[in-house]
Design a protein around this motif. Structure first.
Motif, PDB file in Angstrom:
ATOM      1  N   VAL A   1       1.217  -1.306  -0.282  1.00 50.39           N
ATOM      2  CA  VAL A   1       0.131  -0.226  -0.182  1.00 50.39           C
ATOM      3  C   VAL A   1       1.067   1.278  -0.043  1.00 50.39           C
ATOM      4  CG1 VAL A   1      -1.260   1.556   1.571  1.00 50.39           C
ATOM      5  CG2 VAL A   1      -2.614  -1.257   1.006  1.00 50.39           C
ATOM      6  N   TYR A   2       2.068   1.023   0.910  1.00 56.20           N
ATOM      7  CA  TYR A   2       2.945   2.201   0.874  1.00 56.20           C
ATOM      8  C   TYR A   2       3.867   2.412  -0.672  1.00 56.20           C
ATOM      9  CZ  TYR A   2       6.809   5.052   2.194  1.00 56.20           C
ATOM     10  OH  TYR A   2       7.596   6.457   2.019  1.00 56.20           O
ATOM     11  N   LYS A   3       3.744   1.931  -1.431  1.00 54.51           N
ATOM     12  CA  LYS A   3       4.650   2.206  -2.994  1.00 54.51           C
ATOM     13  C   LYS A   3       3.843   2.547  -3.460  1.00 54.51           C
ATOM     14  CE  LYS A   3       8.532  -0.988  -2.638  1.00 54.51           C
ATOM     15  NZ  LYS A   3       9.563  -1.967  -2.846  1.00 54.51           N
ATOM     16  N   LEU A   4       2.679   1.706  -3.100  1.00 55.19           N
ATOM     17  CA  LEU A   4       1.676   1.894  -3.875  1.00 55.19           C
ATOM     18  C   LEU A   4       1.165   3.241  -4.434  1.00 55.19           C
ATOM     19  CD1 LEU A   4       0.313   1.172  -6.861  1.00 55.19           C
ATOM     20  CD2 LEU A   4      -1.655   0.605  -5.389  1.00 55.19           C
TER      21      LEU A   4
ATOM     22  N   LEU B   1      -5.869  -5.300  -3.343  1.00 55.50           N
ATOM     23  CA  LEU B   1      -4.850  -4.918  -3.007  1.00 55.50           C
ATOM     24  C   LEU B   1      -5.742  -3.751  -3.401  1.00 55.50           C
ATOM     25  CD1 LEU B   1      -2.363  -2.495  -1.406  1.00 55.50           C
ATOM     26  CD2 LEU B   1      -1.892  -3.013  -4.357  1.00 55.50           C
ATOM     27  N   LEU B   2      -5.826  -3.463  -4.663  1.00 63.29           N
ATOM     28  CA  LEU B   2      -6.089  -2.305  -5.122  1.00 63.29           C
ATOM     29  C   LEU B   2      -8.191  -2.723  -5.509  1.00 63.29           C
ATOM     30  CD1 LEU B   2      -5.232  -3.094  -8.684  1.00 63.29           C
ATOM     31  CD2 LEU B   2      -4.370  -1.902  -7.778  1.00 63.29           C
TER      32      LEU B   2
ATOM     33  N   SER C   1     -11.547 -13.812 -12.081  1.00 63.75           N
ATOM     34  CA  SER C   1     -11.594 -13.421 -11.496  1.00 63.75           C
ATOM     35  C   SER C   1     -11.712 -12.082 -11.494  1.00 63.75           C
ATOM     36  CB  SER C   1     -10.008 -13.682 -10.671  1.00 63.75           C
ATOM     37  OG  SER C   1      -8.565 -12.920 -11.525  1.00 63.75           O
ATOM     38  N   VAL C   2     -12.577 -10.870 -10.439  1.00 62.24           N
ATOM     39  CA  VAL C   2     -12.153  -9.440 -10.229  1.00 62.24           C
ATOM     40  C   VAL C   2     -11.160  -8.596 -11.902  1.00 62.24           C
ATOM     41  CG1 VAL C   2     -12.238  -7.082  -9.497  1.00 62.24           C
ATOM     42  CG2 VAL C   2     -13.317  -9.010  -8.633  1.00 62.24           C
ATOM     43  N   GLN C   3     -11.415  -7.931 -12.860  1.00 64.66           N
ATOM     44  CA  GLN C   3     -10.622  -7.319 -13.404  1.00 64.66           C
ATOM     45  C   GLN C   3     -10.476  -6.039 -13.024  1.00 64.66           C
ATOM     46  OE1 GLN C   3     -10.291  -8.786 -17.492  1.00 64.66           O
ATOM     47  NE2 GLN C   3      -9.241 -10.617 -16.465  1.00 64.66           N
ATOM     48  N   PHE C   4      -9.929  -4.625 -13.452  1.00 66.08           N
ATOM     49  CA  PHE C   4     -10.101  -3.902 -13.419  1.00 66.08           C
ATOM     50  C   PHE C   4     -10.025  -2.799 -15.007  1.00 66.08           C
ATOM     51  CE2 PHE C   4      -8.832  -4.801  -9.020  1.00 66.08           C
ATOM     52  CZ  PHE C   4      -9.272  -3.909  -8.470  1.00 66.08           C
ATOM     53  N   LYS C   5     -10.198  -2.479 -14.783  1.00 64.91           N
ATOM     54  CA  LYS C   5     -10.645  -1.228 -16.063  1.00 64.91           C
ATOM     55  C   LYS C   5     -10.183   0.385 -16.145  1.00 64.91           C
ATOM     56  CE  LYS C   5     -14.129   1.181 -18.956  1.00 64.91           C
ATOM     57  NZ  LYS C   5     -15.510   1.024 -19.332  1.00 64.91           N
TER      58      LYS C   5
END
Length: 118
Positions: A10-13, A49-50, A71-75
C-alpha cells in the motif's frame, strides 16, 4: 517487514501514485503490476489490494469489472490516481509512518523509477 506485506505494498503504491500526480506523469501499469519487482505478489493478492484501496477511497480512476468465470479485473476510467484521502492516509497514518521508516531507501524505488521516465 516483508516485501509482500499488505501495508508495504500500500505504501509503495500510494507513494508512487502521489509522485506521479505531483510530477504530472501518467501511471505506468508495467511498474505497478503483480509479479513485478516492486509488487512481488500474485494477481489475486494485487486485485485484493486495489479493491480495498478503491473501496476505502484512497485511489480513483479505475473500476472493478467482474467477468463470468474469471476473477475481478480492473478497467481504467480516468486513469489511476491517488485521492486526497489517499494522500492524507500516506502522510498521516501511523502504520504508513512505520513502513516508511522500516523501508528506508527501499521506499524510494518509486521515486527512482519516475526519475527514469523523464
Amino acid at each position: 517487514m516483508a516485501k509482500d506485506d499488505y501495508f508495504v505494498l500500500v505504501y509503495k503504491l500510494l507513494r508512487y501514485l502521489y509522485r506521479c500526480l505531483k510530477q504530472g506523469i501518467p501511471v505506468d501499469w508495467n511498474l505497478v503490476s503483480p509479479s513485478s519487482r516492486d509488487f512481488p505478489v500474485n494477481q489475486e493478492y494485487f486485485t485484493y489490494l486495489l479493491s480495498h484501496l478503491l473501496e476505502d477511497g484512497y485511489i480513483e480512476g479505475i473500476a472493478e469489472v467482474q467477468k463470468v468465470g474469471r476473477s475481478v479485473q480492473f478497467k481504467e476510467t480516468d486513469g489511476l490516481r491517488i485521492t486526497p484521502a489517499g494522500i492524507a492516509y500516506l502522510q498521516e497514518n501511523s502504520i504508513m509512518k512505520k513502513v516508511e521508516k522500516a523501508l528506508g531507501p527501499a521506499g524510494e524505488i518509486a521515486d527512482l523509477l519516475i526519475s527514469n521516465l523523464k
